[in-house]
Design a protein around this motif. Structure first.
Motif, PDB file in Angstrom:
ATOM      1  N   THR A   1       2.047  10.192  -0.813  1.00 39.65           N
ATOM      2  CA  THR A   1       2.553   9.795   0.500  1.00 39.65           C
ATOM      3  C   THR A   1       2.279  10.861   1.551  1.00 39.65           C
ATOM      4  OG1 THR A   1       4.296   8.457  -0.509  1.00 39.65           O
ATOM      5  CG2 THR A   1       4.607   9.110   1.778  1.00 39.65           C
ATOM      6  N   GLU A   2       2.498  12.110   1.206  1.00 36.96           N
ATOM      7  CA  GLU A   2       2.253  13.203   2.154  1.00 36.96           C
ATOM      8  C   GLU A   2       0.764  13.347   2.465  1.00 36.96           C
ATOM      9  OE1 GLU A   2       4.512  14.917   3.862  1.00 36.96           O
ATOM     10  OE2 GLU A   2       5.966  13.555   2.911  1.00 36.96           O
ATOM     11  N   ASP A   3      -0.088  13.039   1.503  1.00 34.00           N
ATOM     12  CA  ASP A   3      -1.531  13.104   1.741  1.00 34.00           C
ATOM     13  C   ASP A   3      -1.961  12.045   2.758  1.00 34.00           C
ATOM     14  OD1 ASP A   3      -2.258  15.151  -0.302  1.00 34.00           O
ATOM     15  OD2 ASP A   3      -1.454  13.635  -1.655  1.00 34.00           O
ATOM     16  N   VAL A   4      -1.311  10.891   2.709  1.00 28.45           N
ATOM     17  CA  VAL A   4      -1.609   9.834   3.679  1.00 28.45           C
ATOM     18  C   VAL A   4      -1.246  10.299   5.081  1.00 28.45           C
ATOM     19  CG1 VAL A   4      -1.035   7.494   4.401  1.00 28.45           C
ATOM     20  CG2 VAL A   4      -1.326   8.000   1.976  1.00 28.45           C
ATOM     21  N   LYS A   5      -0.115  10.983   5.204  1.00 30.27           N
ATOM     22  CA  LYS A   5       0.280  11.519   6.505  1.00 30.27           C
ATOM     23  C   LYS A   5      -0.715  12.568   6.992  1.00 30.27           C
ATOM     24  CE  LYS A   5       5.249  10.780   5.749  1.00 30.27           C
ATOM     25  NZ  LYS A   5       6.570  11.441   5.585  1.00 30.27           N
ATOM     26  N   ARG A   6      -1.218  13.386   6.057  1.00 32.32           N
ATOM     27  CA  ARG A   6      -2.212  14.406   6.420  1.00 32.32           C
ATOM     28  C   ARG A   6      -3.495  13.754   6.926  1.00 32.32           C
ATOM     29  NH1 ARG A   6      -3.403  17.057   1.270  1.00 32.32           N
ATOM     30  NH2 ARG A   6      -5.046  18.126   2.464  1.00 32.32           N
TER      31      ARG A   6
ATOM     32  N   ALA B   1       0.837  -1.206   0.000  1.00 33.50           N
ATOM     33  CA  ALA B   1       0.000   0.000   0.000  1.00 33.50           C
ATOM     34  C   ALA B   1       0.869   1.253   0.000  1.00 33.50           C
ATOM     35  CB  ALA B   1      -0.918  -0.012   1.214  1.00 33.50           C
ATOM     36  N   LYS B   2       1.953   1.237   0.768  1.00 31.21           N
ATOM     37  CA  LYS B   2       2.851   2.396   0.814  1.00 31.21           C
ATOM     38  C   LYS B   2       3.561   2.604  -0.523  1.00 31.21           C
ATOM     39  CE  LYS B   2       3.620   2.378   5.798  1.00 31.21           C
ATOM     40  NZ  LYS B   2       4.593   2.183   6.908  1.00 31.21           N
TER      41      LYS B   2
ATOM     42  N   PHE C   1      -6.710   1.096  14.214  1.00 28.50           N
ATOM     43  CA  PHE C   1      -6.386   0.036  13.256  1.00 28.50           C
ATOM     44  C   PHE C   1      -5.708   0.620  12.013  1.00 28.50           C
ATOM     45  CE2 PHE C   1     -10.195  -1.218  15.614  1.00 28.50           C
ATOM     46  CZ  PHE C   1      -9.832  -2.457  16.102  1.00 28.50           C
ATOM     47  N   TYR C   2      -6.361   1.579  11.383  1.00 22.81           N
ATOM     48  CA  TYR C   2      -5.827   2.162  10.156  1.00 22.81           C
ATOM     49  C   TYR C   2      -4.721   3.172  10.445  1.00 22.81           C
ATOM     50  CZ  TYR C   2      -9.520  -0.250   7.696  1.00 22.81           C
ATOM     51  OH  TYR C   2     -10.327  -1.235   7.173  1.00 22.81           O
ATOM     52  N   LEU C   3      -4.776   3.807  11.605  1.00 19.80           N
ATOM     53  CA  LEU C   3      -3.686   4.703  11.998  1.00 19.80           C
ATOM     54  C   LEU C   3      -2.378   3.930  12.062  1.00 19.80           C
ATOM     55  CD1 LEU C   3      -2.930   7.604  13.141  1.00 19.80           C
ATOM     56  CD2 LEU C   3      -3.066   6.518  15.394  1.00 19.80           C
ATOM     57  N   LEU C   4      -2.417   2.739  12.656  1.00 21.84           N
ATOM     58  CA  LEU C   4      -1.223   1.900  12.764  1.00 21.84           C
ATOM     59  C   LEU C   4      -0.710   1.503  11.382  1.00 21.84           C
ATOM     60  CD1 LEU C   4       0.707   0.235  14.633  1.00 21.84           C
ATOM     61  CD2 LEU C   4      -0.867  -1.672  14.289  1.00 21.84           C
ATOM     62  N   CYS C   5      -1.612   1.125  10.491  1.00 25.44           N
ATOM     63  CA  CYS C   5      -1.186   0.712   9.147  1.00 25.44           C
ATOM     64  C   CYS C   5      -0.484   1.849   8.413  1.00 25.44           C
ATOM     65  CB  CYS C   5      -2.400   0.259   8.336  1.00 25.44           C
ATOM     66  SG  CYS C   5      -3.125  -1.273   8.919  1.00 25.44           S
ATOM     67  N   ILE C   6      -0.953   3.072   8.634  1.00 25.12           N
ATOM     68  CA  ILE C   6      -0.400   4.211   7.910  1.00 25.12           C
ATOM     69  C   ILE C   6       0.927   4.674   8.488  1.00 25.12           C
ATOM     70  CG2 ILE C   6      -0.784   6.651   7.352  1.00 25.12           C
ATOM     71  CD1 ILE C   6      -3.794   5.968   7.195  1.00 25.12           C
ATOM     72  N   GLN C   7       0.997   4.820   9.825  1.00 25.10           N
ATOM     73  CA  GLN C   7       2.205   5.413  10.408  1.00 25.10           C
ATOM     74  C   GLN C   7       3.126   4.413  11.103  1.00 25.10           C
ATOM     75  OE1 GLN C   7       0.705   8.396  13.131  1.00 25.10           O
ATOM     76  NE2 GLN C   7       0.604   6.960  14.842  1.00 25.10           N
ATOM     77  N   GLY C   8       2.671   3.178  11.314  1.00 30.87           N
ATOM     78  CA  GLY C   8       3.539   2.148  11.861  1.00 30.87           C
ATOM     79  C   GLY C   8       3.602   2.097  13.374  1.00 30.87           C
ATOM     80  N   PHE C   9       2.838   2.914  14.067  1.00 33.80           N
ATOM     81  CA  PHE C   9       2.807   2.913  15.533  1.00 33.80           C
ATOM     82  C   PHE C   9       1.510   3.570  15.990  1.00 33.80           C
ATOM     83  CE2 PHE C   9       5.100   6.605  13.980  1.00 33.80           C
ATOM     84  CZ  PHE C   9       4.491   7.669  14.633  1.00 33.80           C
TER      85      PHE C   9
ATOM     86  N   TRP D   1      -9.221  11.969   1.409  1.00 35.72           N
ATOM     87  CA  TRP D   1      -9.486  10.624   0.897  1.00 35.72           C
ATOM     88  C   TRP D   1     -10.027  10.672  -0.536  1.00 35.72           C
ATOM     89  CZ3 TRP D   1      -8.778   5.589   1.169  1.00 35.72           C
ATOM     90  CH2 TRP D   1      -9.691   4.737   0.580  1.00 35.72           C
ATOM     91  N   THR D   2     -11.034  11.466  -0.759  1.00 41.87           N
ATOM     92  CA  THR D   2     -11.716  11.486  -2.055  1.00 41.87           C
ATOM     93  C   THR D   2     -10.840  12.040  -3.176  1.00 41.87           C
ATOM     94  OG1 THR D   2     -13.822  11.798  -0.906  1.00 41.87           O
ATOM     95  CG2 THR D   2     -13.775  12.272  -3.267  1.00 41.87           C
ATOM     96  N   ASP D   3     -10.118  13.115  -2.864  1.00 50.36           N
ATOM     97  CA  ASP D   3      -9.351  13.804  -3.913  1.00 50.36           C
ATOM     98  C   ASP D   3      -8.003  13.165  -4.196  1.00 50.36           C
ATOM     99  OD1 ASP D   3     -11.463  15.527  -3.967  1.00 50.36           O
ATOM    100  OD2 ASP D   3     -10.457  17.161  -2.905  1.00 50.36           O
TER     101      ASP D   3
END
Length: 746
Positions: A506-511, A496-497, A593-601, A525-527
C-alpha cells in the motif's frame, strides 16, 4: 468550593427548567393531537371552529413541537428563494400559522426584499402568535390575514403574487380544489407555487402521466398508505392523493422531490415547485423547437410570434419531447417538467420506460476513462463542428466545451439517466459556483456544504429528475470517500486496494503517486506493485470472473470475448495495458486517470482539463454551455431525431464492442449515424481489439475506416492505454438518400 457548587446547582436547575419546558410542550402536544376530541363544543363541519379547537391549546408551543414532524420546510423555502426571479416579489403564505416560515425565509431571502408578504390562516390563535412575532421583527411589509384561503383576495394595489407557499396546509384544507384554483388565478406569469406536505400514494395512480418531474421514491406501499392515512385523519389531516394530483394538474411542475421522515416512522412527504401551465409566450417557441434536434434549439433572438405548429413541413423530424407535449396539451395536462426548466441542456425522456431499469438507480462511471487530449489530436475540433458523443461521466464533454474554440454544438448521449444527472450537476456547478467550490466537488470529490449548495444554488439550473437524484444521494459528496468512490466501477478500485493491502505494498502505491522520475516510477512498479497485481492468482479469482468484468470494469460479455480472442488472456491484456504506461510519463504529473484511481482525488497540477482555472473561466461565461444537449436514449434513437446531415463528428467510445457479432445492431447504428452525419463527417471509436470486426460494416455503409492508433508491445497509445486501437470512420458517400426516419428507429 461553595461557589463551584452554587454554579453547578444553578446549571442543574436551568437544565431542569428547560427539560420541564420541553416535556410540558410534548405533553400539551400529545393531549391536543391524540387525546382531546377535535371539536368538543362546536360543529365539526365548521372548519374554523375545528381548527381553533385543535390549535388554541397548543399555539404557544406549536413551533417547538413541529420541528421534527414537519420536515422539508427549510428545503422548500430555500428552493423557493433560489427560484424567485422577480425583483421585489409579493409572497402569499397559505396556512402560514405562527409565521415560522416567514421568519425562516429571512435567512435565505431578506423579508425587506419583498414588496409585500401576506400570511393567510384560519386559526385566530395561530395568527395572534404570528402578529406578535412580526411586531418584534418590526416588519411593516408583512401582513397577517385571518381568513379562509378560498375567499382571500389580494389588495387592489397588488396585481398578482410572485410566490405562493403552502407548508403542511394543503392536506388540512377541505375545499382544496377551490384553493388551488384560486392560487392559479392570483399567481403572476413568472410566479412560483411551492408546497411541502405529507402524502400517501401508489404509482398505480400515475398511469399515462409524463408531467410529474420524476417518480423517485414516489410510491408508498400499501401498509404505509393505509396506516398514515388513518393516523393523520384523527387530526383532520388528509393524505389522499387527489390533493397532490390536482396541484400537479393545475400547474406545471418545476421541481418535485419525494422523501421520508426517517425520525418518525418514515412518514412520506414531498416538496414541489410549480408555475402556470402556459407560463409564458416562450413555451410556444420551445415546443416548436422540439420538432428539430432538441428543445430550445432555435436561436435565442428568433421571433417570439412563432406558434406551436407553424408549418407542418418543418415538422418532418419530431422529438419525443414534442410528441409528449402534444399528448399532454390534448389532455389539458401541464407539459412535462423538462419544459419548465430554466436551462436548455436536458432533453425530455420518459423515466418510466423499462429500458432504464437495468441501471438499478446508479451510474457506472464516476469519471471518464477515454483521453480527450488524444481526441483533439486526432479530430482537431473546430468551432463549426456539431459533435455527438457518449456522456459517460461528462469529463470529455466538458473538455471539448472548455477548449479556446469549442464546437458550437455537443450532443451528449447516454442510455443511463444517472450518468446524465452527473453531467447536469457539473454544468450547473460551472454556472453557479465559485472555482473553489467546483474544485472541491469534482477535483477533490467532496464538499461538506453540498446539501446547502444543492438547494440554494445548483437546484434552479437542474432538471427536476436530476435534483431528485442528488437530493437522494447527497452523501456522494459529503461522505469520507467522496464522489470517486461511487458508481459501479468503484469496485475495481476497491478490489485493487485490497490486493495491494494483502500484498503489503500500500505504501509503495502511494510512493508511485509521488515519484519524480521515470526511473523511480519504473523501479517501484517493477519491484513492488507489478508482482502483486499481475499474477495468476489475481487473474484466476478476479480477472476471469464475468461478474467482476461487467460490474467493476464495465466490460460486457461480447467485449470480454474480443479481448480473449485478440490477446489470448485477460491477464495478458492487462499487462500490455499497464507496463507501457510506466515509461510513458509520470503518473504524478501527467496521468490524472491512474492518479485518481490510486489516491481518490485529483491534484491541481494533474487533473482533467475542464478543472483547470482557465477552463473554469471559459465555462462560467454566460452562454458558454448553451451548445450542450443531453439525451437519455440509445444512439440510434437520438440520431434518428436529429436533422439529416447536421453532425460532423461522432465519438462512440468502445460502444460497438458491446454488440453481438451477427452485425444486426451494428448495422442499424452505423446506418443511423450515416443519416445524421454530413458527407466528410467522422466517427471516432475505440476497441479492445486491434482489428474490430465492425469496421467491415462501416465500409459497407459508405465509410472509409482508418486506424488512428494501434497498440504495440511495450508502447501505449494514450494516457490510459485501456484499448487496443482507436479508429476514425469517415463518411464518403450516402448509400440511401431516401432512407426514412421510421426505418432507422429500433
Amino acid at each position: 468550593m461553595y461557589a463551584t457548587l452554587a454554579v453547578a446547582a444553578g446549571l442543574l436547575g436551568l437544565a431542569m427548567v428547560l427539560l420541564n419546558t420541553y416535556t410540558k410542550s410534548i405533553l400539551i402536544f400529545a393531549w391536543n393531537c391524540f387525546l382531546k376530541p377535535i371539536s368538543k363544543n362546536s360543529d365539526a363541519r365548521d372548519q374554523q371552529a375545528a381548527l381553533e379547537s385543535f390549535y388554541q391549546g397548543q399555539a404557544s408551543i406549536y413551533d417547538i413541537t413541529r420541528s421534527k414532524l414537519l420536515q422539508g420546510r427549510d428545503t422548500m423555502l430555500q428552493l423557493s428563494a433560489s427560484h424567485i426571479s422577480v425583483p421585489q416579489p409579493v409572497w402569499v403564505d397559505i396556512g402560514g400559522g405562527t409565521g415560522w416560515n416567514i421568519e425562516r425565509m429571512d435567512e435565505y431571502k431578506k423579508i425587506s426584499d419583498f414588496k409585500a408578504v401576506y400570511l393567510i390562516d384560519l386559526s385566530p390563535s395561530l395568527c395572534k402568535i404570528a402578529r406578535e412575532r412580526f411586531a418584534a421583527k418590526k416588519w411593516s411589509n408583512v401582513h397577517v390575514v385571518c381568513a379562509d384561503a378560498t375567499s382571500f383576495s389580494l389588495p387592489e394595489n397588488i396585481k398578482a403574487a410572485d410566490l405562493i407557499t403552502m407548508s403542511y396546509s394543503l392536506s388540512m384544507i377541505p375545499m382544496f380544489y377551490a384553493v388551488i384554483d384560486r392560487l392559479e388565478r392570483i399567481l403572476s406569469n413568472d410566479g412560483i407555487v411551492a408546497v411541502v406536505d405529507f402524502y400517501a400514494q401508489s404509482t398505480a395512480t400515475l398511469c399515462g402521466r409524463t408531467n410529474l418531474g420524476g417518480e423517485l421514491l414516489r410510491h408508498v406501499n400499501w401498509f404505509s398508505r393505509t396506516f398514515w392515512r388513518l393516523w393523520f385523519e384523527f387530526d383532520r389531516v388528509y393524505l389522499d392523493s387527489s390533493r397532490r394530483d390536482y396541484l400537479e394538474y393545475q400547474f406545471g411542475t418545476i421541481k418535485s422531490v419525494n422523501s421520508r421522515n426517517n425520525l418518525l416512522g418514515r412518514i412520506p412527504y414531498y416538496i414541489w415547485l410549480g408555475c402556470l401551465k402556459r407560463r409564458d409566450s416562450e413555451l410556444a417557441r420551445k415546443i416548436n423547437a422540439l420538432a428539430t434536434e432538441s428543445p430550445y434549439l432555435l436561436p435565442v433572438n428568433s421571433s417570439p410570434e412563432m406558434h406551436v405548429i407553424d408549418n407542418e413541413e418543418d415538422l418532418t423530424v419530431r422529438s419525443k419531447g414534442y410528441e409528449a407535449a402534444v399528448i399532454n396539451l390534448q389532455r389539458n395536462f401541464p407539459l412535462p417538467s423538462f419544459f419548465y426548466q430554466s436551462e436548455i441542456w436536458r432533453i425530455f425522456y420518459d423515466e418510466r420506460h423499462p429500458k432504464y431499469n437495468q441501471f438499478a438507480g446508479q451510474y457506472i462511471y464516476a469519471f471518464t476513462w477515454e483521453d480527450p487530449r488524444e481526441d483533439d489530436k486526432i479530430l482537431k475540433f473546430k468551432p463549426t463542428d456539431t459533435v455527438l458523443a457518449i456522456t459517460s461521466a461528462g469529463d470529455n464533454i466538458l473538455a471539448y466545451a472548455s477548449m479556446p474554440n469549442p464546437p458550437h454544438r455537443i450532443h451528449c448521449v447516454d442510455l443511463n439517466p444517472y450518468q446524465n444527472h452527473l453531467l447536469e450537476l457539473k454544468l450547473a456547478a460551472f454556472l453557479t459556483l465559485d472555482y473553489s467550490d467546483v474544485w472541491k466537488l469534482f477535483g477533490e470529490g467532496r464538499h461538506p456544504d453540498f446539501d446547502n449548495l444543492l438547494v440554494s444554488k445548483l437546484a434552479p439550473k437542474l432538471s427536476s429528475h436530476a435534483l431528485q437524484y442528488w437530493m437522494r444521494n447527497k452523501s456522494t459528496f459529503t461522505s469520507k470517500k467522496g464522489l470517486y468512490d461511487t458508481g459501479s466501477t468503484r469496485w475495481a478500485i476497491r478490489i485493487a486496494k485490497w490486493v495491494f493491502w494483502l500484498a503489503g505494498c500500500t505504501e509503495d502505491v502511494k510512493r508511485l503517486c509521488k515519484a519524480t522520475s521515470i526511473t523511480e516510477q519504473k523501479m517501484i512498479w517493477t519491484d513492488r506493485i507489478r508482482p502483486a497485481m499481475i499474477n495468476p492468482w489475481v487473474a484466476s479469482i478476479i480477472l476471469r470472473n464475468p461478474l467482476f468484468l461487467w460490474k467493476a470494469l464495465g466490460v460486457p460479455q461480447h467485449q470480454a470475448e474480443m479481448i480473449s480472442s485478440s490477446s489470448g488472456d485477460f491477464l495478458t491484456y492487462i499487462t500490455d495495458t499497464l507496463d507501457p504506461l510506466i515509461e510513458r510519463s509520470l503518473i504524478a504529473e501527467d496521468n490524472y486517470f491512474y492518479l485518481l484511481c490510486i489516491q481518490g482525488f485529483y491534484n491541481r497540477n494533474n487533473c482533467p482539463s475542464y478543472l483547470k482555472k482557465d477552463s473554469y473561466t471559459r465555462l462560467a461565461k454566460p452562454g458558454a454551455l448553451d451548445g450542450i444537449r443531453i439525451h437519455t436514449d440509445e444512439i440510434v434513437d437520438v440520431v434518428a431525431r436529429i436533422r439529416k446531415h447536421t453532425v460532423t463528428i461522432a465519438i462512440v467510445m468502445d460502444h460497438m464492442d458491446w454488440f453481438d457479432q451477427d452485425g444486426v445492431e451494428a448495422t442499424k447504428e452505423i446506418r443511423s449515424l450515416s443519416h445524421a452525419l454530413k458527407v466528410g463527417g467522422r466517427v471516432l471509436f475505440r476497441s479492445a481489439s486491434k482489428h474490430p470486426w465492425y469496421t467491415s460494416v462501416y465500409e459497407a455503409e459508405g465509410f472509409k475506416c482508418k486506424a488512428a492508433q494501434v497498440r504495440e508491445k511495450n508502447k501505449s497509445i494514450d494516457r490510459t492505454n485501456m484499448y487496443a486501437s482507436t479508429w476514425v470512420a469517415t463518411k464518403v458517400r450516402d448509400l440511401d438518400e431516401n432512407l426514412s426516419v421510421d426505418k432507422l428507429v429500433l
